[in-house]
Design a protein around this motif. Structure first.
Motif, PDB file in Angstrom:
ATOM      1  N   LEU A 140      -9.444  -0.472   1.231  1.00  0.00           N
ATOM      2  CA  LEU A 140     -10.482  -0.451   0.187  1.00  0.00           C
ATOM      3  C   LEU A 140      -9.848  -0.337  -1.196  1.00  0.00           C
ATOM      4  O   LEU A 140     -10.263  -1.009  -2.139  1.00  0.00           O
ATOM      5  CB  LEU A 140     -11.451   0.715   0.429  1.00  0.00           C
ATOM      6  CG  LEU A 140     -12.366   0.563   1.660  1.00  0.00           C
ATOM      7  CD1 LEU A 140     -13.053   1.879   1.992  1.00  0.00           C
ATOM      8  CD2 LEU A 140     -13.418  -0.520   1.405  1.00  0.00           C
ATOM      9  N   ILE A 141      -8.812   0.514  -1.300  1.00  0.00           N
ATOM     10  CA  ILE A 141      -8.129   0.689  -2.598  1.00  0.00           C
ATOM     11  C   ILE A 141      -7.473  -0.622  -3.030  1.00  0.00           C
ATOM     12  O   ILE A 141      -7.631  -1.075  -4.165  1.00  0.00           O
ATOM     13  CB  ILE A 141      -7.066   1.819  -2.499  1.00  0.00           C
ATOM     14  CG1 ILE A 141      -7.756   3.169  -2.278  1.00  0.00           C
ATOM     15  CG2 ILE A 141      -6.190   1.858  -3.748  1.00  0.00           C
ATOM     16  CD1 ILE A 141      -6.799   4.298  -1.896  1.00  0.00           C
ATOM     17  N   ALA A 142      -6.755  -1.249  -2.092  1.00  0.00           N
ATOM     18  CA  ALA A 142      -6.050  -2.496  -2.409  1.00  0.00           C
ATOM     19  C   ALA A 142      -7.051  -3.599  -2.778  1.00  0.00           C
ATOM     20  O   ALA A 142      -6.826  -4.369  -3.725  1.00  0.00           O
ATOM     21  CB  ALA A 142      -5.195  -2.917  -1.228  1.00  0.00           C
ATOM     22  N   SER A 143      -8.167  -3.642  -2.055  1.00  0.00           N
ATOM     23  CA  SER A 143      -9.169  -4.685  -2.296  1.00  0.00           C
ATOM     24  C   SER A 143      -9.838  -4.491  -3.653  1.00  0.00           C
ATOM     25  O   SER A 143     -10.057  -5.451  -4.395  1.00  0.00           O
ATOM     26  CB  SER A 143     -10.233  -4.655  -1.197  1.00  0.00           C
ATOM     27  OG  SER A 143      -9.642  -4.877   0.034  1.00  0.00           O
ATOM     28  N   PHE A 144     -10.137  -3.222  -3.963  1.00  0.00           N
ATOM     29  CA  PHE A 144     -10.756  -2.952  -5.267  1.00  0.00           C
ATOM     30  C   PHE A 144      -9.784  -3.336  -6.389  1.00  0.00           C
ATOM     31  O   PHE A 144     -10.178  -3.958  -7.385  1.00  0.00           O
ATOM     32  CB  PHE A 144     -11.139  -1.471  -5.369  1.00  0.00           C
ATOM     33  CG  PHE A 144     -11.782  -1.139  -6.680  1.00  0.00           C
ATOM     34  CD1 PHE A 144     -13.103  -1.472  -6.911  1.00  0.00           C
ATOM     35  CD2 PHE A 144     -11.059  -0.517  -7.688  1.00  0.00           C
ATOM     36  CE1 PHE A 144     -13.696  -1.196  -8.135  1.00  0.00           C
ATOM     37  CE2 PHE A 144     -11.646  -0.243  -8.904  1.00  0.00           C
ATOM     38  CZ  PHE A 144     -12.971  -0.577  -9.134  1.00  0.00           C
ATOM     39  N   GLY A 145      -8.525  -2.996  -6.185  1.00  0.00           N
ATOM     40  CA  GLY A 145      -7.505  -3.341  -7.187  1.00  0.00           C
ATOM     41  C   GLY A 145      -7.396  -4.845  -7.396  1.00  0.00           C
ATOM     42  O   GLY A 145      -7.304  -5.321  -8.520  1.00  0.00           O
ATOM     43  N   SER A 165      -8.519   1.901 -13.214  1.00  0.00           N
ATOM     44  CA  SER A 165      -8.058   1.741 -11.823  1.00  0.00           C
ATOM     45  C   SER A 165      -7.450   3.035 -11.302  1.00  0.00           C
ATOM     46  O   SER A 165      -7.668   3.432 -10.162  1.00  0.00           O
ATOM     47  CB  SER A 165      -7.021   0.624 -11.735  1.00  0.00           C
ATOM     48  OG  SER A 165      -7.612  -0.599 -12.011  1.00  0.00           O
ATOM     49  N   LEU A 166      -6.661   3.695 -12.197  1.00  0.00           N
ATOM     50  CA  LEU A 166      -6.009   4.947 -11.802  1.00  0.00           C
ATOM     51  C   LEU A 166      -7.046   6.009 -11.443  1.00  0.00           C
ATOM     52  O   LEU A 166      -6.927   6.685 -10.414  1.00  0.00           O
ATOM     53  CB  LEU A 166      -5.114   5.436 -12.948  1.00  0.00           C
ATOM     54  CG  LEU A 166      -4.306   6.703 -12.668  1.00  0.00           C
ATOM     55  CD1 LEU A 166      -3.275   6.442 -11.587  1.00  0.00           C
ATOM     56  CD2 LEU A 166      -3.630   7.219 -13.933  1.00  0.00           C
ATOM     57  N   CYS A 167      -8.085   6.124 -12.280  1.00  0.00           N
ATOM     58  CA  CYS A 167      -9.136   7.125 -12.022  1.00  0.00           C
ATOM     59  C   CYS A 167      -9.802   6.862 -10.675  1.00  0.00           C
ATOM     60  O   CYS A 167     -10.037   7.791  -9.880  1.00  0.00           O
ATOM     61  CB  CYS A 167     -10.196   7.079 -13.122  1.00  0.00           C
ATOM     62  SG  CYS A 167      -9.606   7.732 -14.672  1.00  0.00           S
ATOM     63  N   ILE A 168     -10.106   5.593 -10.417  1.00  0.00           N
ATOM     64  CA  ILE A 168     -10.776   5.260  -9.146  1.00  0.00           C
ATOM     65  C   ILE A 168      -9.845   5.542  -7.969  1.00  0.00           C
ATOM     66  O   ILE A 168     -10.262   6.093  -6.946  1.00  0.00           O
ATOM     67  CB  ILE A 168     -11.253   3.792  -9.178  1.00  0.00           C
ATOM     68  CG1 ILE A 168     -12.419   3.695 -10.183  1.00  0.00           C
ATOM     69  CG2 ILE A 168     -11.691   3.311  -7.796  1.00  0.00           C
ATOM     70  CD1 ILE A 168     -12.841   2.324 -10.546  1.00  0.00           C
ATOM     71  N   ASN A 169      -8.559   5.209  -8.118  1.00  0.00           N
ATOM     72  CA  ASN A 169      -7.603   5.467  -7.040  1.00  0.00           C
ATOM     73  C   ASN A 169      -7.446   6.961  -6.773  1.00  0.00           C
ATOM     74  O   ASN A 169      -7.324   7.384  -5.623  1.00  0.00           O
ATOM     75  CB  ASN A 169      -6.239   4.863  -7.371  1.00  0.00           C
ATOM     76  CG  ASN A 169      -6.231   3.380  -7.067  1.00  0.00           C
ATOM     77  OD1 ASN A 169      -7.000   2.916  -6.240  1.00  0.00           O
ATOM     78  ND2 ASN A 169      -5.378   2.634  -7.740  1.00  0.00           N
ATOM     79  N   ILE A 170      -7.453   7.755  -7.856  1.00  0.00           N
ATOM     80  CA  ILE A 170      -7.360   9.219  -7.672  1.00  0.00           C
ATOM     81  C   ILE A 170      -8.567   9.696  -6.868  1.00  0.00           C
ATOM     82  O   ILE A 170      -8.442  10.496  -5.945  1.00  0.00           O
ATOM     83  CB  ILE A 170      -7.258   9.937  -9.047  1.00  0.00           C
ATOM     84  CG1 ILE A 170      -5.878   9.683  -9.645  1.00  0.00           C
ATOM     85  CG2 ILE A 170      -7.508  11.441  -8.897  1.00  0.00           C
ATOM     86  CD1 ILE A 170      -5.724  10.130 -11.096  1.00  0.00           C
ATOM     87  N   GLY A 171      -9.726   9.141  -7.180  1.00  0.00           N
ATOM     88  CA  GLY A 171     -10.942   9.485  -6.434  1.00  0.00           C
ATOM     89  C   GLY A 171     -10.786   9.169  -4.951  1.00  0.00           C
ATOM     90  O   GLY A 171     -11.100   9.983  -4.079  1.00  0.00           O
ATOM     91  N   PHE A 172     -10.255   7.987  -4.658  1.00  0.00           N
ATOM     92  CA  PHE A 172     -10.034   7.578  -3.259  1.00  0.00           C
ATOM     93  C   PHE A 172      -9.062   8.543  -2.563  1.00  0.00           C
ATOM     94  O   PHE A 172      -9.262   8.933  -1.426  1.00  0.00           O
ATOM     95  CB  PHE A 172      -9.443   6.167  -3.209  1.00  0.00           C
ATOM     96  CG  PHE A 172     -10.470   5.070  -3.180  1.00  0.00           C
ATOM     97  CD1 PHE A 172     -11.492   5.083  -2.233  1.00  0.00           C
ATOM     98  CD2 PHE A 172     -10.410   3.999  -4.060  1.00  0.00           C
ATOM     99  CE1 PHE A 172     -12.437   4.055  -2.185  1.00  0.00           C
ATOM    100  CE2 PHE A 172     -11.342   2.971  -4.019  1.00  0.00           C
ATOM    101  CZ  PHE A 172     -12.358   2.999  -3.079  1.00  0.00           C
ATOM    102  N   HIS A 173      -8.002   8.909  -3.269  1.00  0.00           N
ATOM    103  CA  HIS A 173      -6.986   9.782  -2.662  1.00  0.00           C
ATOM    104  C   HIS A 173      -7.536  11.184  -2.370  1.00  0.00           C
ATOM    105  O   HIS A 173      -7.204  11.774  -1.354  1.00  0.00           O
ATOM    106  CB  HIS A 173      -5.743   9.861  -3.552  1.00  0.00           C
ATOM    107  CG  HIS A 173      -4.894   8.649  -3.438  1.00  0.00           C
ATOM    108  ND1 HIS A 173      -4.288   8.275  -2.262  1.00  0.00           N
ATOM    109  CD2 HIS A 173      -4.573   7.696  -4.342  1.00  0.00           C
ATOM    110  CE1 HIS A 173      -3.621   7.143  -2.444  1.00  0.00           C
ATOM    111  NE2 HIS A 173      -3.781   6.762  -3.703  1.00  0.00           N
TER     112      HIS A 173
END
Lengths: 219, 335
Positions: free
Chosen positions: A145-150, A200-208
C-alpha cells in the motif's frame, strides 16, 4: 512566487486522486496477489510474469493506453471522462494494481506453508483462508500500500495525459512541478518537490505507526 | 476369525497415495476402532503423516476410499487433526482456539464455553490473552491441541503431538486423551518415538515405506523401573510388575514387541521371566496373522501376534482367559 490557493488545490487533487486510486486498486490488487500466492492453476506462471512486467510500465504508456480508450474516437469516448479526475483515477488504478498484486504475492509466498494447512484442517472456507493469510501477510501488504501510494502520488505521465493539467480541476503537485520547470521557475519547482516529499513522508509515518501497532497487538 | 469387540469408526479400503511416480502409501485394508486410541508408529517418512492427512480430508488419495463406520457421521466434518508442526495464527491464544469454531459457525456463547473448557483442560487458561511470540514451544503445542479439541471431533488425529511437549505437558495430554477415550472419542496418534504416547495405546499399527507391517506391533506401558532383590522390575502399578534387563531406574516406558509374546491356556514352566494372565478383548486377522488384544488389567491392554493356524488350534475367542509369556530380555525400557 507561487500563489498559495492553486497549490492547495493541486495538493488536494493529488491526494484525492491517489487515495481513491489506492482504494479502488486495493481489492483487485491484494485479492489477485493472495489468489496467485494460494491457488495453483494453469497459466499462473504466465500471469505472474505479466504482472512483474507491468511494474516497469512507464506512466506515460499507461496514460496513452487509457487515453485511447477514453478519447472521443475510443470505445468509451461517449462517457466524456477525458481530462477529468475520474480519468486520472482510472489510469492510476491500472498503474498501481500490479504493485499491490506482486507485493502481496511475494508476502504470501514468504509465509509458513503450515498456516494454510492449519487453516484448512480447522475447516476454513476459501474466503476465511484468504482473510487469514492476508492478516498473516499484513506487513507485506502494508508495504504494498505504501509503495502503491508513493507511485500514484509521484507519477506525472497519467496525470498529464489523462487530466490535462487543468488549473483548479485536474492539476496535481507533479504536473505543477512540471509546469514550473517548463516556465523556468526552478526554485518554485524545487519547493513544490520538497512539499510533495514532506506529504509522502507524513503519510508513510502514519502507515508505519499502523504497522507497529498491529505488530504489538497481534504477534 | 473376524469377530471384533468394537465397531470400526472408519475403515480404509484399497488406499494408495502417489507423489508423482512415487507410491507413498498403500493400505489395502485397515479398520480404526471406535472409542480406542490407535497409535500409528514408524520411522520418519513411513507415511504416517500422509495417512493422517488423507483421513483429515487434507489430501485426496490416488485411489481407494475411507468409509465412515457410521453413515450418519460424515468425514471429515467430524474429524480434527493436530498437525505435526504446530503453528498459531496472529492474535491471542483465545482467538486461535476459537478459529475452527468460527469456521464452523458455532455461536459466540457456545464458543466461549468450549474455549474456556479446553484451555483449562490443557492447563493454559492463564495464557488466554497471550500472543504467539510470548509462548514457549510447549505452550504453542498445547494451544494447537486445544484448538482442535474445541471442535469436539469424533475422530481425533494427532501427528507427533507429544514431540514438542515437556514431561508435564505430555502427562497432561495423556490424561486428556484417556478422558476423551472414556467419553467415546476415537483417537489416532502418529509417532516415531516410543515415548510419544505409546503408553496410552489400545492398539498399535506399524507403518513402514507406506505399508502396514502386520507382523509388527509394539506394546508400551508407563510405569517405574526399580531394582528389587537383584532383579530389574518395571512396575506398571502395585502388584503388576514386568521383569526386564535394562539397568535403568525411574519413571518411564516399557515396550514389548507383540511378536515376542507367546500365548497359552495355562501357565507352563519355561525360562521366560514374565507370565501375565488376561482376557482376550480383540481378535483381528490381517495378512495371515491374528493380532490378539489381551486386557491384563483395567486400562492395560497387550497385543500378541499368532498365526491363523495357532489361533484356530487354540480356539481363541473374545473373553477367553489367556496367559502371556515373554522373556525379560524382550522388554525395552526407556526412562
Amino acid at each position: 512566487m507561487i500563489p498559495s490557493d492553486p497549490i492547495a488545490g493541486a495538493i488536494r487533487v493529488s491526494l484525492e486522486v491517489s487515495i481513491v486510486s489506492l482504494a479502488l486498486a486495493a481489492l483487485p490488487g491484494i485479492g489477485s496477489g493472495l489468489a496467485l500466492g494460494i491457488e495453483r492453476f494453469r497459466g499462473r506462471g504466465a500471469l505472474v510474469s505479466i504482472l512483474y512486467t507491468a511494474l516497469a510500465f512507464p506512466t506515460v504508456v499507461v496514460g496513452l493506453f487509457v487515453y485511447f480508450l477514453l478519447s472521443r474516437s475510443g470505445p468509451f469516448g461517449s462517457l466524456g471522462l477525458l481530462y477529468t479526475k475520474t480519468a486520472m483515477v482510472i489510469g492510476q488504478t491500472i498503474l498501481i494494481a500490479p504493485i499491490l498484486s506482486t507485493f502481496t504475492l511475494s508476502a504470501v509466498k514468504r509465509l509458513d506453508p503450515a498456516l494454510t494447512l492449519t487453516a484448512r484442517s480447522l475447516g476454513a472456507s476459501r474466503l476465511r483462508l484468504y482473510l487469514t493469510l492476508a492478516r498473516e501477510a499484513r506487513f507485506g501488504i502494508l508495504a504494498a500500500l505504501i509503495a502503491s501510494f508513493g507511485r500514484a502520488i509521484s507519477e506525472v505521465g497519467v496525470s498529464m495525459i489523462l487530466g490535462g493539467n487543468i488549473a483548479g480541476h485536474t492539476r496535481t503537485m507533479t504536473t505543477v512541478i512540471a509546469l514550473e520547470h517548463d516556465k523556468g521557475q526552478f526554485r518554485e519547482a524545487m519547493i513544490l518537490g520538497a512539499l510533495l516529499l514532506a506529504i509522502s513522508l507524513c503519510i508513510n509515518i502514519g502507515f508505519h505507526v499502523l504497522q507497529r501497532d498491529s505488530e504489538h497487538r497481534d504477534d | 476369525m473376524t469377530d471384533m469387540p468394537t465397531f470400526p469408526a472408519i475403515r480404509i479400503e484399497h488406499l494408495t497415495v502417489h507423489f508423482g511416480d512415487r507410491l507413498v502409501l498403500d493400505i489395502p485394508d485397515l479398520a480404526i476402532d471406535r472409542g480406542r486410541i490407535t497409535v500409528l508408529f514408524g520411522p520418519n517418512g513411513s507415511g504416517k503423516t500422509t495417512l493422517l492427512h488423507v483421513l483429515a480430508g487434507l489430501l485426496v488419495p490416488s485411489s481407494g476410499r475411507i468409509v465412515p463406520g457410521d453413515a450418519l457421521v460424515p468425514l471429515p466434518d467430524h474429524t480434527g487433526i493436530v498437525l505435526q508442526r504446530p503453528v498459531l495464527f496472529a492474535g491471542s491464544v483465545q482467538s486461535n482456539v476459537e478459529y475452527g469454531l468460527r469456521c464452523r459457525g458455532v455461536p459466540a456463547a457456545e464458543r466461549a464455553l468450549r474455549v474456556t473448557r479446553v484451555l483449562e483442560w490443557l492447563g493454559i487458561d492463564h495464557k488466554r490473552q497471550a500472543t504467539r511470540r510470548k509462548l514457549s514451544g510447549g505452550e504453542i503445542q498445547r494451544t494447537a491441541i486445544a484448538r482442535t479439541l474445541a471442535l469436539e471431533p469424533h475422530l481425533l488425529l494427532l501427528d507427533e503431538a507429544f514431540s514438542h511437549l515437556d514431561p508435564e505437558g505430555s502427562r497432561v495430554l495423556s490424561g486428556v486423551l484417556l478422558e476423551l477415550r472414556e467419553a467415546g472419542s476415537t483417537i489416532m496418534l502418529a509417532t516415531h518415538d516410543i515415548s510419544g504416547g505409546l503408553a496410552i495405546a489400545d492398539r498399535t499399527v506399524a507403518l513402514e515405506s507406506g505399508r502396514i507391517q502386520p507382523h509388527a506391533a509394539l506394546n508400551a506401558v508407563r510405569g517405574i523401573s526399580v531394582r528389587e532383590n537383584g532383579r530389574w522390575l518395571f512396575r506398571i502399578r502395585e502388584g503388576l510388575d514386568i521383569e526386564h534387563t535394562v539397568a535403568v531406574e525411574g519413571r518411564g516406558i516399557a515396550s514389548i514387541d507383540a511378536s515376542d509374546i507367546t500365548l497359552s491356556r495355562e501357565i507352563h514352566e519355561s525360562s521366560a521371566r514374565n507370565r501375565l494372565r488376561g482376557a482376550i478383548v480383540s481378535l483381528r486377522e490381517i495378512s495371515g496373522v491374528v493380532r490378539v488384544g489381551i486386557g491384563i488389567d483395567a486400562g492395560v491392554v497387550f497385543e500378541a501376534i499368532v498365526t491363523v493356524h495357532s489361533a484356530r488350534e487354540m480356539a481363541l475367542g473374545i473373553g477367553d482367559t489367556i496367559v502371556l509369556t515373554f522373556k525379560a530380555s524382550s522388554v525395552r525400557v526407556s526412562v
